[in-house]
Design a protein around this motif. Structure first.
Motif, PDB file in Angstrom:
ATOM      1  N   ALA A  62      29.783  65.132  45.430  1.00  0.00           N
ATOM      2  CA  ALA A  62      29.597  65.469  46.807  1.00  0.00           C
ATOM      3  C   ALA A  62      27.885  65.477  46.991  1.00  0.00           C
ATOM      4  O   ALA A  62      27.645  65.267  47.610  1.00  0.00           O
ATOM      5  N   ALA A  63      27.159  65.255  45.823  1.00  0.00           N
ATOM      6  CA  ALA A  63      25.946  65.352  45.821  1.00  0.00           C
ATOM      7  C   ALA A  63      25.824  63.682  47.015  1.00  0.00           C
ATOM      8  O   ALA A  63      25.143  63.769  47.031  1.00  0.00           O
ATOM      9  N   VAL A  64      26.307  63.143  45.979  1.00  0.00           N
ATOM     10  CA  VAL A  64      25.739  61.889  46.743  1.00  0.00           C
ATOM     11  C   VAL A  64      25.853  60.935  48.016  1.00  0.00           C
ATOM     12  O   VAL A  64      24.922  60.554  48.376  1.00  0.00           O
ATOM     13  N   ASN A 165      27.563  72.626  52.857  1.00  0.00           N
ATOM     14  CA  ASN A 165      27.589  72.963  51.379  1.00  0.00           C
ATOM     15  C   ASN A 165      29.393  72.825  50.779  1.00  0.00           C
ATOM     16  O   ASN A 165      30.326  74.071  51.304  1.00  0.00           O
ATOM     17  N   PHE A 166      29.863  71.620  50.098  1.00  0.00           N
ATOM     18  CA  PHE A 166      31.109  71.779  49.428  1.00  0.00           C
ATOM     19  C   PHE A 166      31.661  70.739  48.144  1.00  0.00           C
ATOM     20  O   PHE A 166      30.080  70.515  47.979  1.00  0.00           O
ATOM     21  N   ILE A 167      32.497  71.032  48.164  1.00  0.00           N
ATOM     22  CA  ILE A 167      33.053  70.149  46.745  1.00  0.00           C
ATOM     23  C   ILE A 167      33.988  69.241  47.047  1.00  0.00           C
ATOM     24  O   ILE A 167      33.113  68.117  46.563  1.00  0.00           O
ATOM     25  N   ALA A 168      33.806  68.115  48.362  1.00  0.00           N
ATOM     26  CA  ALA A 168      34.311  67.352  48.101  1.00  0.00           C
ATOM     27  C   ALA A 168      35.478  67.880  49.473  1.00  0.00           C
ATOM     28  O   ALA A 168      35.560  68.108  50.877  1.00  0.00           O
TER      29      ALA A 168
ATOM     30  N   MET B  32      25.255  79.460  48.905  1.00  0.00           N
ATOM     31  CA  MET B  32      25.744  79.524  47.440  1.00  0.00           C
ATOM     32  C   MET B  32      26.878  78.078  47.140  1.00  0.00           C
ATOM     33  O   MET B  32      27.754  78.249  47.767  1.00  0.00           O
ATOM     34  N   ASP B  33      26.377  77.608  45.598  1.00  0.00           N
ATOM     35  CA  ASP B  33      26.764  76.282  45.333  1.00  0.00           C
ATOM     36  C   ASP B  33      28.139  76.562  45.169  1.00  0.00           C
ATOM     37  O   ASP B  33      28.876  77.865  44.709  1.00  0.00           O
ATOM     38  N   VAL B  34      29.465  75.508  45.554  1.00  0.00           N
ATOM     39  CA  VAL B  34      30.619  76.420  46.330  1.00  0.00           C
ATOM     40  C   VAL B  34      31.639  76.634  44.650  1.00  0.00           C
ATOM     41  O   VAL B  34      32.011  77.907  44.418  1.00  0.00           O
ATOM     42  N   HIS B  35      30.782  75.777  43.236  1.00  0.00           N
ATOM     43  CA  HIS B  35      31.906  76.228  42.034  1.00  0.00           C
ATOM     44  C   HIS B  35      30.880  77.365  41.571  1.00  0.00           C
ATOM     45  O   HIS B  35      31.979  78.200  41.171  1.00  0.00           O
ATOM     46  N   TYR B  36      29.875  78.114  41.841  1.00  0.00           N
ATOM     47  CA  TYR B  36      29.728  79.446  41.037  1.00  0.00           C
ATOM     48  C   TYR B  36      29.931  80.317  42.082  1.00  0.00           C
ATOM     49  O   TYR B  36      30.553  81.446  41.674  1.00  0.00           O
ATOM     50  N   ALA B  37      29.836  79.712  43.936  1.00  0.00           N
ATOM     51  CA  ALA B  37      30.986  81.500  44.510  1.00  0.00           C
ATOM     52  C   ALA B  37      31.823  81.369  43.878  1.00  0.00           C
ATOM     53  O   ALA B  37      32.711  82.464  43.942  1.00  0.00           O
TER      54      ALA B  37
END
Lengths: 222, 120
Positions: A62-64, A165-168, B32-37
């Motif tokens: 995600a960051a990349v 702000n996503f994970i995927a 906030m970073d999704v994982h922490y949220a």
């Protein structure tokens, strides 16, 4: 229209030398982002003279991709397209996605299941669950929310470069739909990865991914 | 089974609901970073669950053998906070290592740049 192909890569030293010439053969600009690979990717990229960034610290997919969008935005590109470094996304389909962006769409996903049936594998059960959650949240039916092959127009590129702000892919798609960006899908046929291992290995990791992605879709993307 | 007065019940539900809404709202607002949220939303949802069914905490406390439910709830919450705090120390330590690497990388790039300038 200036288009940048973003190629996130982690330990893909065998796949990249096959993939990159296919991208350049079609005449596209590209950037490989080497996510702190532990194989000889960095050396290979430098030797072959491929346009690339080497990350010192492993940042995650995600960051990349976000860094790719920032790079595209900083360098004045009108659109950006993500093509996985593992060779799953055949570069011949890039044109179809870019055509849609040129038609005025803001976000285009290369979907495997527009004219093909979704198989009944565990992974595709997950895909159906995600489709259900997206439908519930946005009211829109999507066919392939986990597809990593997607193109962003100027507006979405700017937005993603700033506030992503996503994970995927699925929660990114939810965000796009909630924000009312113009969304389209186009059929692509993906290949099995050529060499190496995928990000998803254990069932536990997949379960955790599913939980986090569903929570993100339902509660965090507005 | 423990008797819970209606006012206390309402306060438990209202309080835990407020916590959940606050966490969702501020996590989205501050990106906030999704994982922490997701971790914190899950925690808040569990608190809401206990707020809705305090009998659940009572039943578990009885089953394990606690003399009073409050002892169990305090111990459980302390344990959870203890683990969360440990988890953030883990993250901090990994971040320190990452910063060290980046620090070195910036310094060596600066040196390369300075050396190249001197040569030219």
């Amino acid at each position: 229209m200036k288009v940048l192909i973003i190629v996130p890569a982690y330990n893909e030293e065998k796949n990249l030398p096959v993939l990159i010439p296919k991208i350049t053969a079609e005449g596209w600009d590209y950037i490989v982002i080497n996510d702190g690979s532990t194989d000889n990717s960095a050396q290979m990229l430098a030797e072959k003279g491929f346009n690339h960034l080497d990350l010192t610290v492993n940042a995650g997919l995600a960051a990349v991709t976000k860094m790719g969008f920032m790079y595209a935005h900083d360098h004045g590109y009108d659109a950006a397209l993500v093509v996985d470094g593992d060779g799953q996304h055949p570069p011949v389909y890039i044109r179809n996605l870019v055509d849609k962006i040129e038609e005025g769409y803001d976000y285009v996903v290369g979907s495997r299941f527009i004219d093909q049936k979704k198989p009944m594998t565990m992974r595709m059960v997950g895909s159906r669950l995600i489709c259900g959650a997206i439908k519930l949240k946005t009211g829109i039916t999507v066919t392939d929310p986990t597809s990593g092959m997607r193109a962003l127009g100027r507006k979405t590129l700017e937005d993603f470069a700033e506030n992503m702000n996503f994970i995927a892919e699925p929660d990114a798609l939810t965000y796009v739909l909630r924000r009312g960006y113009k969304y389209a899908e186009t059929q692509v046929n993906m290949q099995e990865r050529m060499e190496g291992v995928s990000y998803f290995r254990s069932p536990l990791k997949s379960a955790r991914y599913m939980f986090t992605i569903l929570m993100s879709i339902l509660f965090l993307q507005w | 089974m423990v008797y819970i007065p209606a006012a206390l019940r309402a306060a438990l539900i209202g309080g835990s609901l407020l916590v959940l809404v606050f966490i969702i709202y501020s996590s989205v607002k501050a990106s906030m970073d999704v994982h922490y949220a997701v971790l914190w939303i899950t925690m808040a949802a569990l608190i809401l669950l206990i707020g809705l069914w305090p009998e659940l905490a009572g039943a578990v406390a009885d089953w394990i053998g606690f003399q009073s439910v409050s002892n169990f709830v305090f111990l459980a919450m302390t344990a959870v906070l203890f683990l969360l705090s440990y988890y953030s120390f883990l993250k901090i330590s990994r971040m320190n290592e990452d910063i060290r690497k980046l620090n070195y990388k910036v310094a060596s790039l600066q040196k390369e740049l300075d050396d190249a300038k001197k040569e030219s």
